[in-house]
Scaffold this motif. Sequence first.
Motif, PDB file in Angstrom:
ATOM      1  N   ASN B 163      22.368-104.809  13.004  1.00 44.20           N
ATOM      2  CA  ASN B 163      21.427-103.797  13.494  1.00 44.20           C
ATOM      3  C   ASN B 163      21.092-102.748  12.435  1.00 44.20           C
ATOM      4  OD1 ASN B 163      21.211-104.889  15.990  1.00 44.20           O
ATOM      5  ND2 ASN B 163      22.575-103.453  17.000  1.00 44.20           N
ATOM      6  N   LEU B 164      22.016-102.531  11.474  1.00 46.97           N
ATOM      7  CA  LEU B 164      21.758-101.501  10.468  1.00 46.97           C
ATOM      8  C   LEU B 164      20.519-101.853   9.656  1.00 46.97           C
ATOM      9  CD1 LEU B 164      25.402-100.855   9.303  1.00 46.97           C
ATOM     10  CD2 LEU B 164      23.958 -99.323  10.639  1.00 46.97           C
ATOM     11  N   GLU B 165      20.395-103.116   9.286  1.00 46.64           N
ATOM     12  CA  GLU B 165      19.206-103.529   8.540  1.00 46.64           C
ATOM     13  C   GLU B 165      17.968-103.449   9.428  1.00 46.64           C
ATOM     14  OE1 GLU B 165      20.771-106.771   5.349  1.00 46.64           O
ATOM     15  OE2 GLU B 165      21.067-107.202   7.436  1.00 46.64           O
ATOM     16  N   GLU B 166      18.142-103.828  10.693  1.00 45.99           N
ATOM     17  CA  GLU B 166      17.011-103.747  11.611  1.00 45.99           C
ATOM     18  C   GLU B 166      16.594-102.299  11.821  1.00 45.99           C
ATOM     19  OE1 GLU B 166      17.764-107.777  14.210  1.00 45.99           O
ATOM     20  OE2 GLU B 166      18.301-105.851  15.059  1.00 45.99           O
ATOM     21  N   ALA B 167      17.589-101.421  11.883  1.00 50.75           N
ATOM     22  CA  ALA B 167      17.271-100.001  12.068  1.00 50.75           C
ATOM     23  C   ALA B 167      16.427 -99.506  10.907  1.00 50.75           C
ATOM     24  CB  ALA B 167      18.550 -99.188  12.178  1.00 50.75           C
ATOM     25  N   SER B 168      16.758 -99.954   9.703  1.00 50.10           N
ATOM     26  CA  SER B 168      15.995 -99.524   8.535  1.00 50.10           C
ATOM     27  C   SER B 168      14.552-100.030   8.609  1.00 50.10           C
ATOM     28  CB  SER B 168      16.675-100.030   7.277  1.00 50.10           C
ATOM     29  OG  SER B 168      15.824 -99.871   6.183  1.00 50.10           O
ATOM     30  N   LEU B 169      14.379-101.286   8.987  1.00 56.03           N
ATOM     31  CA  LEU B 169      13.023-101.821   9.153  1.00 56.03           C
ATOM     32  C   LEU B 169      12.291-101.026  10.219  1.00 56.03           C
ATOM     33  CD1 LEU B 169      13.731-105.658   9.162  1.00 56.03           C
ATOM     34  CD2 LEU B 169      12.559-104.378   7.399  1.00 56.03           C
ATOM     35  N   ASP B 170      13.032-100.750  11.300  1.00 56.99           N
ATOM     36  CA  ASP B 170      12.459-100.025  12.416  1.00 56.99           C
ATOM     37  C   ASP B 170      12.007 -98.638  11.994  1.00 56.99           C
ATOM     38  OD1 ASP B 170      12.137-100.094  15.393  1.00 56.99           O
ATOM     39  OD2 ASP B 170      13.289 -98.248  15.163  1.00 56.99           O
ATOM     40  N   LEU B 171      12.712 -98.052  11.036  1.00 53.93           N
ATOM     41  CA  LEU B 171      12.369 -96.707  10.584  1.00 53.93           C
ATOM     42  C   LEU B 171      11.334 -96.746   9.469  1.00 53.93           C
ATOM     43  CD1 LEU B 171      15.929 -95.211  10.756  1.00 53.93           C
ATOM     44  CD2 LEU B 171      14.008 -94.661  12.235  1.00 53.93           C
ATOM     45  N   GLY B 172      10.724 -97.904   9.257  1.00 59.94           N
ATOM     46  CA  GLY B 172       9.560 -97.955   8.400  1.00 59.94           C
ATOM     47  C   GLY B 172       9.792 -98.415   6.987  1.00 59.94           C
ATOM     48  N   GLU B 173      11.024 -98.816   6.648  1.00 65.78           N
ATOM     49  CA  GLU B 173      11.259 -99.312   5.303  1.00 65.78           C
ATOM     50  C   GLU B 173      11.028-100.820   5.275  1.00 65.78           C
ATOM     51  OE1 GLU B 173      11.364 -97.584   2.901  1.00 65.78           O
ATOM     52  OE2 GLU B 173      12.454 -95.723   3.200  1.00 65.78           O
ATOM     53  N   GLY B 174      10.350-101.303   4.271  1.00 65.75           N
ATOM     54  CA  GLY B 174      10.100-102.731   4.152  1.00 65.75           C
ATOM     55  C   GLY B 174      11.360-103.476   3.739  1.00 65.75           C
ATOM     56  N   PRO B 175      11.289-104.802   3.674  1.00 67.90           N
ATOM     57  CA  PRO B 175      12.471-105.598   3.347  1.00 67.90           C
ATOM     58  C   PRO B 175      13.098-105.214   2.009  1.00 67.90           C
ATOM     59  CG  PRO B 175      10.682-107.018   4.095  1.00 67.90           C
ATOM     60  CD  PRO B 175      10.117-105.641   3.973  1.00 67.90           C
TER      61      PRO B 175
END
Lengths: 312, 271, 371
Positions: B163-175
Amino acid sequence: MSEGALARPGTAPAAAGDDLLTRWRRRYLRSEGIRGWCLSAPALFVVIAALAVPIGLLVLFSFWTQDYVHIDTSLTLHNYQLIARRTVYLEVFLRSVAISGLVTLMTVTLAYPLAYYVAFDVTRKKMVWLILITLPFWTSYLLRVFAWKIILGYGGVVNSGLQWLGLIEEPLSFLLYNPFAVILTLAHAWAAFAILPIYVSLEKIDRSLLEAATDLGDGPIERFWRVTFPLSMPGVIAAAIVIFIPTVGDYVTPALVGGPSGLMIANLIQTQFSKANDWPLGAALSIASMVTVTLIACLFVWFSKKATARIA
Amino acid sequence: MSTIARQGRGFRAGYAFLYLAFLYIPVLFLPLFSFNSGIYVAFPIQGWTLKWYGTLLVNDRLHEALGNSLEVAVAAALISTTLAIFAAKAFTRYRYRGQRLSLGVVMLPMVMPDIIVGVSLLILLNQVGIGLGLHSVIIGHTMICLPFAVAVLMSRMEGFDRNLEEASLDLGEGPVATFFRVTLPLILPGVVASLLLTFTISFDEFIIAFFLSATDTTLPVFIWSQLRFPQRLPTVLALGACILVFSACLVVFSEWFRRRGQVSAGPGVWS
Amino acid sequence: MSDPARFIDIQKVTKRFGSVTAVDAVDLQIARGEFFSLLGASGCGKTTLLRMLAGFESPTEGEILIDGQPMAAVAAHRRPTNMVFQSYAIFPHLNVGQNIAYGLRKERLPKLELKKRVDEALEMIKLSGYASRRADQLSGGQRQRVALARALIRRPKVLLLDEPLGALDKKLREEMQLELRQLQESLGITFVFVTHDQEEALTMSDRIAVMSAGNVLQVDDPHSLYERPSCAQVAAFIGSMNFLKGKVRGRENGHAVVEAEGLGTIRAEAVAGEFGEGAPILLAIRPEKLAITDSAERAPLDNYVGAIEGKIAAASYLGDRSHYYVTLPGVQRPLAVAAQNVDRETEGWLQSGAPVWLSWQPKGPILLPAE
């Protein structure tokens, strides 16, 4: 607000108007498979290009023949027939498997109590023990093997030490250059590879399972054989495989401490690629030993899984 | 029950110390005799000296071999760890057809005897005309290091909440930004461990380098060539002692780093 | 601008994982500014649906539009949604302030402005002064608030919440329910809230979609969902419900006349759907819609029908109310009855084995299609 919304102001869901990039992006986002393959492709490429292809070539080579410098590329079973006919090859094969088998058995058996001690008895300084166990293995393998040569040699540490202390008159010559020296050296050189997998599998065992076994009436010995040991079996199998396969193909140890009676497959193979200069025969020996080792390893895994199932 | 357990425990402790002695004593003879002024590795010690360490400083072929080994080991460690980061992400973060097979293929070098790797690469490189030298050794070492790097990094990646990586994507950071801002900091201890491990494997590897290095000898190949000459043994022992100390420092450093990583990343991952 | 009633438009969305269908042709419209809950047992597909809104999964079939924009080709990090994860996913290598500011990097705010925004967010979640705390120094409730602030600071069009209160203890959960609802009302952001807790969904939501096995069974406001469930599954999932098998016998003044087991022929006013004569139905009645008395004479008269005799199989006293299980002749499962303990003197007058009389208002029972 979002860039996606800004990038396409007022876009209707127009499937026909999607450009190639969008289609690809959509497919990439949708498929974990494409992402997975893309990310693992470089690693796969390295292994396929530097292992699978060379081994394919090795197989091909083993059906060729060489006559001094000229390589005859017509396919023949000549090399394999040669291996089957010459008893010295069979002897070395059997010896290699026997030595590695004994080394594996010895290392795993000796390592188990230590792994058990660190996993169950050591409570506070586990990390110190693990570092102590692994530390020697970060040093040169060559030097670790060589250490045994200077220990067991004719004018080596043991002999000179015993003479110095006046316990023997003449140096003992049976210490070095025999299968026993190879087994001892390999058992020492590969010890950590046995301890760590066993330790990990023991450490993973849920302690309440042991309490449950005790609660259900098992004494400590029964409990060990009925619960602890079967659960640690994956570690034991891993340790055995990790030791057996590389030791069968070990070159350094037999070359340094084995003498003529302790030679193993790798020395035979190496000779074909250097002094004897018969690469196809070397290839055939490599393939034959690889197949043998793989078969034995598979049989072993299958058998030990059966055995574990029976104990449990 | 507890008395038996306690007794068993005493035996096991004794056994453990004996085992450690078995592990260490043979290795410790190397530094011990490196201070012996006599040429022969035998008791009694003739006298104490540091002259063999002095010979290390003036041996050009040794320096060359050391340089070669460092070059190979650094390259193999960097390449295999980089490839392994991507592969480990694919193997832990996604589920797809062919995943188990790919993982099996990447892990294959682990169960392949090094001599087979050596001779098969020797044949291939000869056939395709790449030829031998340090670059060939780098290819071989990268390949045998890969499964170790993948194993280390996979366990590190499995250890933190996806979820930590998903949270980052969710907060607008690209891959890419997510990789550098979240994934990399969290797997950094694993990356360092992988670099150290693969460096050591490559630095220590003998048989592949023996087949592929041609005239560019690596350190183990150089040591091997010295073992035949009894008068050069003390120099080799001194070299061995240096490698021993260097490795010990490396292990202690990596352990310190791993623990530091655990303190900052460990307890936060429980939820 | 898009139709505010279709702010989030989920069109025939199906998601399959291999052979498992997690979400099955779901059609849902969520209005702008709504507090919308997806309610269902674990494995019903509600989290998968939420993750498709966030962009972590893509639909196998169907289309999702947010504010009129199709989302299929929009990656998770470009969507106007933000999520509060069930595990909170607080970055362990960053402190609280860095966690909250995480999503603001692309706005390239000057340092002071950034600090101001973070401080405001901290104030909103009542954690002022916590900016430099490490993530592992926070309690569960604080982590939850940080996750919330981190998502809201990006001013998303839609906030997605995946069981955000699941890990909290009961008291804290109730506090947070209230706070979340107030926050949503003051911000006016659309909330999509996933939960398996029906009470939580009823308390907080404008509308609720009840999901089961990948399907949406019913979408309604809490009151309608409770009082007018559309099927037995919803009726059973929300609150508790007694079911009696029966058959439609005819119609009378627009009401259905039903023959139900144990009750005989009765009139039912609330009907979900059309039923022909002789159709098998389920008569559903909530425990609190049944009145219970210790004698037929004392049964309430006004607008009540029935007074059927039964026997108490089990009784439990819960302070404000009592729960009884009453066996009726000819009915296999005992009926659950909830009675408010209005009268202090009634204490202990209904014991296990005592004969009782049940009555109800004609509007009480609901006719549902038999499974």
